[in-house]
Scaffold this motif. Structure first.
Motif, mmCIF file in Angstrom:
data_model
loop_
_atom_site.group_PDB
_atom_site.id
_atom_site.type_symbol
_atom_site.label_atom_id
_atom_site.label_comp_id
_atom_site.label_asym_id
_atom_site.label_seq_id
_atom_site.Cartn_x
_atom_site.Cartn_y
_atom_site.Cartn_z
ATOM 1 N N LEU A 119 0.866 -1.180 0.000
ATOM 2 C CA LEU A 119 0.000 0.000 0.000
ATOM 3 C C LEU A 119 0.907 1.235 0.000
ATOM 4 O O LEU A 119 1.654 1.466 0.957
ATOM 5 C CB LEU A 119 -0.895 -0.007 1.250
ATOM 6 C CG LEU A 119 -1.914 1.135 1.300
ATOM 7 C CD1 LEU A 119 -2.952 1.017 0.197
ATOM 8 C CD2 LEU A 119 -2.593 1.178 2.659
ATOM 9 N N TYR A 120 0.871 1.992 -1.086
ATOM 10 C CA TYR A 120 1.681 3.216 -1.187
ATOM 11 C C TYR A 120 0.815 4.420 -0.827
ATOM 12 O O TYR A 120 -0.331 4.515 -1.270
ATOM 13 C CB TYR A 120 2.205 3.397 -2.612
ATOM 14 C CG TYR A 120 3.332 2.451 -2.970
ATOM 15 C CD1 TYR A 120 4.660 2.834 -2.796
ATOM 16 C CD2 TYR A 120 3.058 1.186 -3.467
ATOM 17 C CE1 TYR A 120 5.698 1.962 -3.128
ATOM 18 C CE2 TYR A 120 4.085 0.316 -3.795
ATOM 19 C CZ TYR A 120 5.405 0.717 -3.624
ATOM 20 O OH TYR A 120 6.426 -0.135 -3.945
ATOM 21 N N THR A 121 1.386 5.342 -0.062
ATOM 22 C CA THR A 121 0.638 6.566 0.266
ATOM 23 C C THR A 121 1.209 7.727 -0.547
ATOM 24 O O THR A 121 2.430 7.931 -0.562
ATOM 25 C CB THR A 121 0.740 6.873 1.773
ATOM 26 O OG1 THR A 121 0.236 5.745 2.475
ATOM 27 C CG2 THR A 121 -0.082 8.098 2.144
ATOM 28 N N PHE A 122 0.323 8.446 -1.224
ATOM 29 C CA PHE A 122 0.736 9.590 -2.049
ATOM 30 C C PHE A 122 0.197 10.889 -1.444
ATOM 31 O O PHE A 122 -0.869 10.884 -0.839
ATOM 32 C CB PHE A 122 0.205 9.438 -3.477
ATOM 33 C CG PHE A 122 0.781 8.251 -4.190
ATOM 34 C CD1 PHE A 122 1.987 8.346 -4.868
ATOM 35 C CD2 PHE A 122 0.128 7.032 -4.150
ATOM 36 C CE1 PHE A 122 2.530 7.240 -5.503
ATOM 37 C CE2 PHE A 122 0.659 5.928 -4.785
ATOM 38 C CZ PHE A 122 1.868 6.029 -5.465
ATOM 39 N N THR A 123 0.942 11.970 -1.662
ATOM 40 C CA THR A 123 0.496 13.284 -1.196
ATOM 41 C C THR A 123 0.172 14.153 -2.408
ATOM 42 O O THR A 123 0.973 14.234 -3.352
ATOM 43 C CB THR A 123 1.606 13.971 -0.362
ATOM 44 O OG1 THR A 123 1.935 13.100 0.706
ATOM 45 C CG2 THR A 123 1.141 15.312 0.191
ATOM 46 N N GLY A 124 -1.006 14.769 -2.361
ATOM 47 C CA GLY A 124 -1.406 15.665 -3.439
ATOM 48 C C GLY A 124 -1.873 17.003 -2.881
ATOM 49 O O GLY A 124 -2.273 17.093 -1.705
#
Ligand code: NAD
Length: 468
Positions: free
Chosen positions: A52-57
């Motif tokens: 599970l990768y967490t991305f910031t936008g």
């Protein structure tokens, strides 16, 4: 982000403050126009590669004095809130300057697109779109993203498609983003638009001999020596059009992995092809790893078209170009701008120079909400009317029209013709108002301040019509 003198946002704010003081607006309104209304930060997870990768936008809304708000979404590992807010604020002033009826916004996803496969990027983009849609940060009526660094037609098409799935009953879903492929509601001429706008801007600058002479140049664009930084969407199209259509000579191109130099003119298509097939400029004829020597080489025009903060107080004194046209957003810091102006380097500022993208995005948005292609109703009517006129002229003079010219005269304008014509008009008028203001008032130090003042005056008008 390589802003070494100060932050990108603070640099834009100082440029704004100087212009606002010259306009003479109240402190309260100055503060209101300057600050960013809201910045939304989202962190979302996507299951990829058995993890599970967490991305910031981010999506920042700088000003809603006009809606929808508009601005690109970039994919960059270096993006942060300061950068997104600076870019959103530039969008507000850009739209006001070129009379695109939008407020300013900008977005970013902190990601290196090169590290992901297309199907993974699609999954990430669709999840990001869902997060933005939940908060009306993508919407035909409220917030309309577009491509920027690291994104293009493909990402816009995923976003539009995801938005359509979420709102199948909305008739205007195509208008939720611009920069889409033509087959997905896009408009012809959008991909080339920002680079085309750079070409039109330089053509107009050379129609103002006083400005060109101030910078120590004369004559035409043809034969002028140009250095370009970044051969991506904007840099490639600008370099290609200027060399192929205006006979300017591209003597240097800087990229991530080095630079290419050729005093007799670089074959831009050849180099572009090499970058796409090999991943960089390395190995191309004229390659050098010394990018600093190319940044500071003798040339007439420098086109920074990669990113912000490339010309700083540390290197500004070594830049030799007579004209710098800011194809990228924020490539020159406030401090560097001051140094360059003192030695009479003409800076054609980002908020005007790269407005071709948002201008054609505006045409695309209008096409989407109008549900009809530009030129559809008039093209054949124009053809018939012109044929009649030519027959009448032939009857009157008793001679045949030259065959070679006939087809071009009769043919009505295509969508691409109309887009280019509209863009040319916007870029010419933008330069004219900016230059006229700068030349008329000795207190105005440069084109950037003039451009910012025009934008502020227009935003001020929009507030005062509300009684503020
Ligand atoms: P892009 O990702 O297509 O191209 C950027 C290019 O710069 C790439 O070729 C990349 O390899 C190169 N680059 C990156 N880092 C570099 C470095 N350190 N030195 C030299 N080259 C480097 O992006 P783009 O859409 O062409 O955008 C470029 C700039 O133009 C950005 O500042 C963007 O905000 C601005 N802009 C873009 C648009 C648009 O329509 N795409 C509109 C207005 C403004």
């Amino acid at each position: 982000m390589s802003y070494s003198d100060e932050s990108f946002l603070s640099s834009v704010e100082r440029m704004f403050d100087r212009a606002a003081e010259l306009v003479g607006i109240s402190d309260d309104l100055q503060h209101k126009i300057k600050i960013c209304n809201a910045t939304y930060t989202v962190r979302f997870g996507v299951r990829l590669r058995n993890r599970l990768y967490t991305f910031t936008g981010y999506r920042s809304v700088h000003s809603e004095h006009r809606e929808p708000v508009k601005g690109g979404i970039r994919y960059s590992p270096h993006a942060d809130q300061d950068e997104v807010e600076a870019l959103a604020s530039l969008m507000t002033f850009k739209c006001a300057l070129v009379e695109a009826p939008f407020g300013g916004s900008k977005g970013a996803l902190v990601i290196d697109p090169a590290q992901w496969e297309p199907h993974e990027l699609e999954k990430i983009t669709r999840r990001f779109t869902q997060e933005l849609a939940k908060r009306d940060l993508i919407s035909p009526a409220q917030n309309v993203p577009a491509p920027d660094m690291g994104t293009g037609e493909r990402e816009m098409s995923w976003m539009a498609d995801e938005y359509k799935r979420l709102y199948p009953n909305d008739l205007n879903t195509w208008a939720c983003v611009t920069g889409k492929p033509v087959s997905k509601g896009g408009i012809r001429g959008r991909v080339e638009a920002t680079g085309r706008g750079i070409q039109f801007a330089l053509q107009e600058a050379f129609r103002h001999p006083k400005d060109i002479e101030w910078a120590g140049l004369s004559g035409e664009l043809a034969g002028k020596k140009i250095v370009v930084q970044g051969l991506g969407n904007v840099g490639y199209h600008a370099a290609q059009f200027l060399s192929q259509e205006d006979d300017a000579i591209i003597i240097g191109v800087m990229e991530r992995d080095g630079a290419v130099v050729d005093q007799s003119g670089i074959d831009i298509d050849g180099l572009h092809h090499h970058i796409h097939s090999s991943g960089g400029v390395k190995g191309y004829k004229g390659y050098t790893s010394d990018t600093h020597s190319v940044l500071t080489m003798d040339c007439d025009i420098f086109i920074p078209a990669a990113m912000e903060g490339v010309v700083t107080v540390e290197n500004a004194a070594q830049i030799q170009a007579n004209i710098i046209i800011e194809a990228a957003n924020g490539p020159i810091t406030f401090g560097a701008n001051e140094m360059l102006r003192k030695r009479q380097c003409l800076i054609i500022p980002d908020l005007y120079a790269n407005a071709g993208g948002v201008t054609v995005s505006y045409f695309e948005w209008v096409k989407n909400i109008g549900h009809i292609r530009f030129g559809r109703m008039q093209r054949r009517q124009h053809e018939r009317q012109t044929k009649d006129m030519i027959l009448a002229i032939e009857e009157m003079v008793g001679a045949k029209f030259p065959e070679a010219r006939l087809a071009k005269i009769i043919e009505g304008p295509s969508e691409l013709d109309l887009v280019r014509s509209g863009l040319d008009d916007v870029m010419r008028e933008g330069y004219q108002v900016m230059s006229e203001k700068w030349n008329r008032d000795a207190r105005i130090p440069d084109l950037r301040t003039a451009a910012m003042m025009i934008a502020i005056e227009r935003i001020q008008d929009s507030y005062s019509s509300l009684g503020i």
